[in-house]
Design a protein around this motif. Structure first.
Motif, PDB file in Angstrom:
ATOM      1  N   TYR A  82       5.362   4.127 -10.896  1.00 48.29           N
ATOM      2  CA  TYR A  82       6.658   3.788 -11.487  1.00 48.29           C
ATOM      3  C   TYR A  82       6.679   2.305 -11.827  1.00 48.29           C
ATOM      4  CZ  TYR A  82       8.114   1.958  -6.885  1.00 48.29           C
ATOM      5  OH  TYR A  82       8.198   1.260  -5.711  1.00 48.29           O
ATOM      6  N   ALA A  83       7.552   1.949 -12.756  1.00 47.19           N
ATOM      7  CA  ALA A  83       7.666   0.561 -13.199  1.00 47.19           C
ATOM      8  C   ALA A  83       8.769  -0.146 -12.431  1.00 47.19           C
ATOM      9  CB  ALA A  83       7.951   0.505 -14.690  1.00 47.19           C
ATOM     10  N   MET A  84       8.467  -1.363 -11.978  1.00 48.64           N
ATOM     11  CA  MET A  84       9.461  -2.219 -11.348  1.00 48.64           C
ATOM     12  C   MET A  84       9.340  -3.592 -11.994  1.00 48.64           C
ATOM     13  SD  MET A  84      10.086  -3.246  -7.364  1.00 48.64           S
ATOM     14  CE  MET A  84      11.110  -1.840  -7.003  1.00 48.64           C
ATOM     15  N   HIS A  85      10.389  -4.012 -12.692  1.00 45.42           N
ATOM     16  CA  HIS A  85      10.356  -5.242 -13.481  1.00 45.42           C
ATOM     17  C   HIS A  85       9.215  -5.097 -14.510  1.00 45.42           C
ATOM     18  CE1 HIS A  85      13.264  -6.574 -10.598  1.00 45.42           C
ATOM     19  NE2 HIS A  85      12.404  -6.546  -9.606  1.00 45.42           N
ATOM     20  N   THR A  86       8.226  -5.958 -14.434  1.00 45.94           N
ATOM     21  CA  THR A  86       7.110  -5.867 -15.386  1.00 45.94           C
ATOM     22  C   THR A  86       5.877  -5.247 -14.740  1.00 45.94           C
ATOM     23  OG1 THR A  86       6.398  -8.106 -14.801  1.00 45.94           O
ATOM     24  CG2 THR A  86       7.915  -7.890 -16.659  1.00 45.94           C
ATOM     25  N   HIS A  87       6.018  -4.754 -13.517  1.00 46.68           N
ATOM     26  CA  HIS A  87       4.865  -4.244 -12.778  1.00 46.68           C
ATOM     27  C   HIS A  87       4.860  -2.718 -12.695  1.00 46.68           C
ATOM     28  CE1 HIS A  87       4.103  -8.341 -11.512  1.00 46.68           C
ATOM     29  NE2 HIS A  87       5.329  -8.422 -11.025  1.00 46.68           N
ATOM     30  N   CYS A  88       3.654  -2.178 -12.562  1.00 45.83           N
ATOM     31  CA  CYS A  88       3.483  -0.758 -12.253  1.00 45.83           C
ATOM     32  C   CYS A  88       3.076  -0.682 -10.784  1.00 45.83           C
ATOM     33  CB  CYS A  88       2.396  -0.150 -13.133  1.00 45.83           C
ATOM     34  SG  CYS A  88       1.906   1.517 -12.650  1.00 45.83           S
ATOM     35  N   LEU A  89       3.732   0.189 -10.028  1.00 53.73           N
ATOM     36  CA  LEU A  89       3.397   0.382  -8.621  1.00 53.73           C
ATOM     37  C   LEU A  89       2.850   1.787  -8.430  1.00 53.73           C
ATOM     38  CD1 LEU A  89       5.221  -2.142  -8.591  1.00 53.73           C
ATOM     39  CD2 LEU A  89       6.164  -1.348  -6.442  1.00 53.73           C
ATOM     40  N   VAL A  90       1.903   1.935  -7.497  1.00 57.97           N
ATOM     41  CA  VAL A  90       1.244   3.224  -7.313  1.00 57.97           C
ATOM     42  C   VAL A  90       1.495   3.770  -5.902  1.00 57.97           C
ATOM     43  CG1 VAL A  90      -1.011   2.235  -6.628  1.00 57.97           C
ATOM     44  CG2 VAL A  90      -0.894   4.520  -7.665  1.00 57.97           C
ATOM     45  N   ASN A  91       1.823   5.051  -5.853  1.00 57.04           N
ATOM     46  CA  ASN A  91       2.154   5.738  -4.607  1.00 57.04           C
ATOM     47  C   ASN A  91       1.358   7.031  -4.474  1.00 57.04           C
ATOM     48  OD1 ASN A  91       5.186   4.525  -3.763  1.00 57.04           O
ATOM     49  ND2 ASN A  91       4.699   4.415  -5.927  1.00 57.04           N
ATOM     50  N   VAL A  92       1.172   7.441  -3.232  1.00 62.93           N
ATOM     51  CA  VAL A  92       0.585   8.738  -2.922  1.00 62.93           C
ATOM     52  C   VAL A  92       1.726   9.689  -2.574  1.00 62.93           C
ATOM     53  CG1 VAL A  92      -0.983  10.020  -1.425  1.00 62.93           C
ATOM     54  CG2 VAL A  92      -1.472   7.610  -1.975  1.00 62.93           C
ATOM     55  N   VAL A  93       1.880  10.775  -3.316  1.00 64.70           N
ATOM     56  CA  VAL A  93       2.871  11.786  -2.968  1.00 64.70           C
ATOM     57  C   VAL A  93       2.437  12.428  -1.651  1.00 64.70           C
ATOM     58  CG1 VAL A  93       3.919  13.988  -3.642  1.00 64.70           C
ATOM     59  CG2 VAL A  93       3.527  12.208  -5.366  1.00 64.70           C
ATOM     60  N   ASN A 131      -3.089  -8.829  -3.251  1.00 62.98           N
ATOM     61  CA  ASN A 131      -2.247  -8.819  -2.048  1.00 62.98           C
ATOM     62  C   ASN A 131      -0.781  -8.514  -2.373  1.00 62.98           C
ATOM     63  OD1 ASN A 131      -1.739 -11.273  -3.294  1.00 62.98           O
ATOM     64  ND2 ASN A 131      -1.543 -12.411  -1.387  1.00 62.98           N
ATOM     65  N   GLY A 132      -0.576  -7.475  -3.138  1.00 59.32           N
ATOM     66  CA  GLY A 132       0.767  -7.022  -3.483  1.00 59.32           C
ATOM     67  C   GLY A 132       0.666  -5.791  -4.355  1.00 59.32           C
ATOM     68  N   PRO A 133       1.684  -4.942  -4.354  1.00 59.29           N
ATOM     69  CA  PRO A 133       1.589  -3.661  -5.071  1.00 59.29           C
ATOM     70  C   PRO A 133       1.471  -3.785  -6.587  1.00 59.29           C
ATOM     71  CG  PRO A 133       3.817  -4.022  -4.230  1.00 59.29           C
ATOM     72  CD  PRO A 133       2.952  -5.080  -3.619  1.00 59.29           C
ATOM     73  N   GLY A 134       2.103  -4.800  -7.177  1.00 54.76           N
ATOM     74  CA  GLY A 134       1.965  -5.006  -8.618  1.00 54.76           C
ATOM     75  C   GLY A 134       0.675  -5.721  -8.973  1.00 54.76           C
ATOM     76  N   LYS A 135       0.195  -6.541  -8.062  1.00 54.43           N
ATOM     77  CA  LYS A 135      -1.052  -7.279  -8.278  1.00 54.43           C
ATOM     78  C   LYS A 135      -2.243  -6.328  -8.298  1.00 54.43           C
ATOM     79  CE  LYS A 135       0.648 -11.434  -5.894  1.00 54.43           C
ATOM     80  NZ  LYS A 135       0.409 -12.346  -4.750  1.00 54.43           N
ATOM     81  N   LEU A 136      -2.280  -5.416  -7.335  1.00 55.69           N
ATOM     82  CA  LEU A 136      -3.451  -4.536  -7.229  1.00 55.69           C
ATOM     83  C   LEU A 136      -3.548  -3.570  -8.408  1.00 55.69           C
ATOM     84  CD1 LEU A 136      -3.071  -1.300  -6.083  1.00 55.69           C
ATOM     85  CD2 LEU A 136      -2.087  -2.569  -4.185  1.00 55.69           C
ATOM     86  N   THR A 137      -2.400  -3.092  -8.918  1.00 55.34           N
ATOM     87  CA  THR A 137      -2.469  -2.166 -10.051  1.00 55.34           C
ATOM     88  C   THR A 137      -2.968  -2.872 -11.313  1.00 55.34           C
ATOM     89  OG1 THR A 137      -0.102  -2.540 -10.462  1.00 55.34           O
ATOM     90  CG2 THR A 137      -0.713  -0.562  -9.224  1.00 55.34           C
ATOM     91  N   LYS A 138      -2.534  -4.105 -11.515  1.00 55.84           N
ATOM     92  CA  LYS A 138      -3.005  -4.846 -12.685  1.00 55.84           C
ATOM     93  C   LYS A 138      -4.503  -5.127 -12.572  1.00 55.84           C
ATOM     94  CE  LYS A 138      -2.004  -8.756 -15.682  1.00 55.84           C
ATOM     95  NZ  LYS A 138      -1.138  -9.925 -15.948  1.00 55.84           N
ATOM     96  N   ALA A 139      -4.936  -5.545 -11.389  1.00 56.81           N
ATOM     97  CA  ALA A 139      -6.353  -5.863 -11.180  1.00 56.81           C
ATOM     98  C   ALA A 139      -7.238  -4.638 -11.344  1.00 56.81           C
ATOM     99  CB  ALA A 139      -6.546  -6.480  -9.798  1.00 56.81           C
ATOM    100  N   MET A 140      -6.716  -3.472 -10.968  1.00 59.26           N
ATOM    101  CA  MET A 140      -7.517  -2.254 -11.014  1.00 59.26           C
ATOM    102  C   MET A 140      -7.301  -1.428 -12.280  1.00 59.26           C
ATOM    103  SD  MET A 140      -7.704  -0.829  -7.111  1.00 59.26           S
ATOM    104  CE  MET A 140      -8.949   0.368  -7.641  1.00 59.26           C
ATOM    105  N   GLY A 141      -6.412  -1.889 -13.150  1.00 61.13           N
ATOM    106  CA  GLY A 141      -6.184  -1.153 -14.400  1.00 61.13           C
ATOM    107  C   GLY A 141      -5.416   0.140 -14.203  1.00 61.13           C
ATOM    108  N   ILE A 142      -4.592   0.203 -13.157  1.00 59.89           N
ATOM    109  CA  ILE A 142      -3.755   1.382 -12.903  1.00 59.89           C
ATOM    110  C   ILE A 142      -2.454   1.216 -13.669  1.00 59.89           C
ATOM    111  CG2 ILE A 142      -2.510   2.679 -11.123  1.00 59.89           C
ATOM    112  CD1 ILE A 142      -4.670   1.675  -9.125  1.00 59.89           C
ATOM    113  N   SER A 143      -2.026   2.251 -14.377  1.00 59.71           N
ATOM    114  CA  SER A 143      -0.842   2.134 -15.228  1.00 59.71           C
ATOM    115  C   SER A 143       0.023   3.386 -15.143  1.00 59.71           C
ATOM    116  CB  SER A 143      -1.264   1.908 -16.681  1.00 59.71           C
ATOM    117  OG  SER A 143      -1.809   3.106 -17.227  1.00 59.71           O
ATOM    118  N   MET A 144       1.120   3.379 -15.881  1.00 58.34           N
ATOM    119  CA  MET A 144       2.014   4.530 -15.914  1.00 58.34           C
ATOM    120  C   MET A 144       1.305   5.772 -16.457  1.00 58.34           C
ATOM    121  SD  MET A 144       4.795   3.659 -14.519  1.00 58.34           S
ATOM    122  CE  MET A 144       5.735   5.128 -14.953  1.00 58.34           C
ATOM    123  N   LYS A 145       0.216   5.592 -17.177  1.00 58.01           N
ATOM    124  CA  LYS A 145      -0.546   6.729 -17.706  1.00 58.01           C
ATOM    125  C   LYS A 145      -1.187   7.544 -16.577  1.00 58.01           C
ATOM    126  CE  LYS A 145      -1.647   4.498 -22.117  1.00 58.01           C
ATOM    127  NZ  LYS A 145      -2.734   3.964 -22.981  1.00 58.01           N
TER     128      LYS A 145
END
Length: 198
Positions: A82-93, A131-145
């Motif tokens: 999900y998107a929070m501000h300008t970041h994508c955050l990743v969760n495990v259902v 060292n943060g949920p938005g940082k790790l997704t950007k570094a790893m190329g994880i997105s809303m896709k």
């Protein structure tokens, strides 16, 4: 730890645990993302559990079912972004079908593909790379896709790692306005890891 080429996705049944138990079991596991640009991975060092309809901090509080939260009502092991501000955050259902709980991956320790991570997210200090949920997704190329994918299948998956020596437990972060839920001790992290968000 195994070399990246030998890392294999966890089996689907590995995710079929109580949410609080799974949030701790994920620590030490390896988050991997295989993209056209290359493969990146990192050891999960911090997680937060969100316990569904009774948890005022959860997106599914009061059984709220929306386009965004729909995946939370699915089976354990699915990818909830999900998107929070300008970041994508990743969760495990987590939990079971129609039990909308999830675990936020808050921080990782870079393991492979570090140059690619730094290209995506230039930083002066390595500890600030993921060292943060938005940082790790950007570094790893994880997105809303990645919404709706399966963490037990490539290309975005979680692999077995090394069980941490000690796990710390405390309050979740950044959930002001959630009433008593902001005090629940549902954040877990690898003690003394420099990559924990705070």
């Amino acid at each position: 730890m195994k070399q990246n080429s030998l890392l294999q996705p966890l089996k689907e049944e590995s995710f079929q645990k109580n949410t609080l138990e799974l949030a701790q079991a994920l620590l030490g596991c390896v988050l991997v993302n295989e993209t056209p640009d290359g493969i990146t991975s990192g050891v999960i060092v911090e997680t937060e559990a969100y316990m569904g309809p009774g948890d005022r901090a959860a997106h599914s509080y009061s059984n709220k079912r929306t386009k965004r939260t729909e995946i939370m009502f699915g089976k354990s092991g699915l990818v909830y972004t999900y998107a929070m501000h300008t970041h994508c955050l990743v969760n495990v259902v987590s939990a079971g079908i129609d039990e909308p709980e999830a675990i936020l991956i808050r921080a990782i320790e870079p393991y492979s593909g570090i140059e690619l991570m730094q290209k995506r997210r230039p930083v002066d200090q390595m500890k600030n790379l993921t060292n943060g949920p938005g940082k790790l997704t950007k570094a790893m190329g994880i997105s809303m896709k990645d919404y709706g994918k399966r963490f037990y299948e490539r290309p975005l998956y979680i692999a077995e790692g090394i069980v941490p020596d000690e796990i710390s437990i405390g309050k979740r972060i950044g959930i002001g306005g959630a009433g008593e839920a902001q005090d629940y001790p549902w954040r877990f992290w690898v003690k003394d890891s420099p990559y924990v968000s705070r």
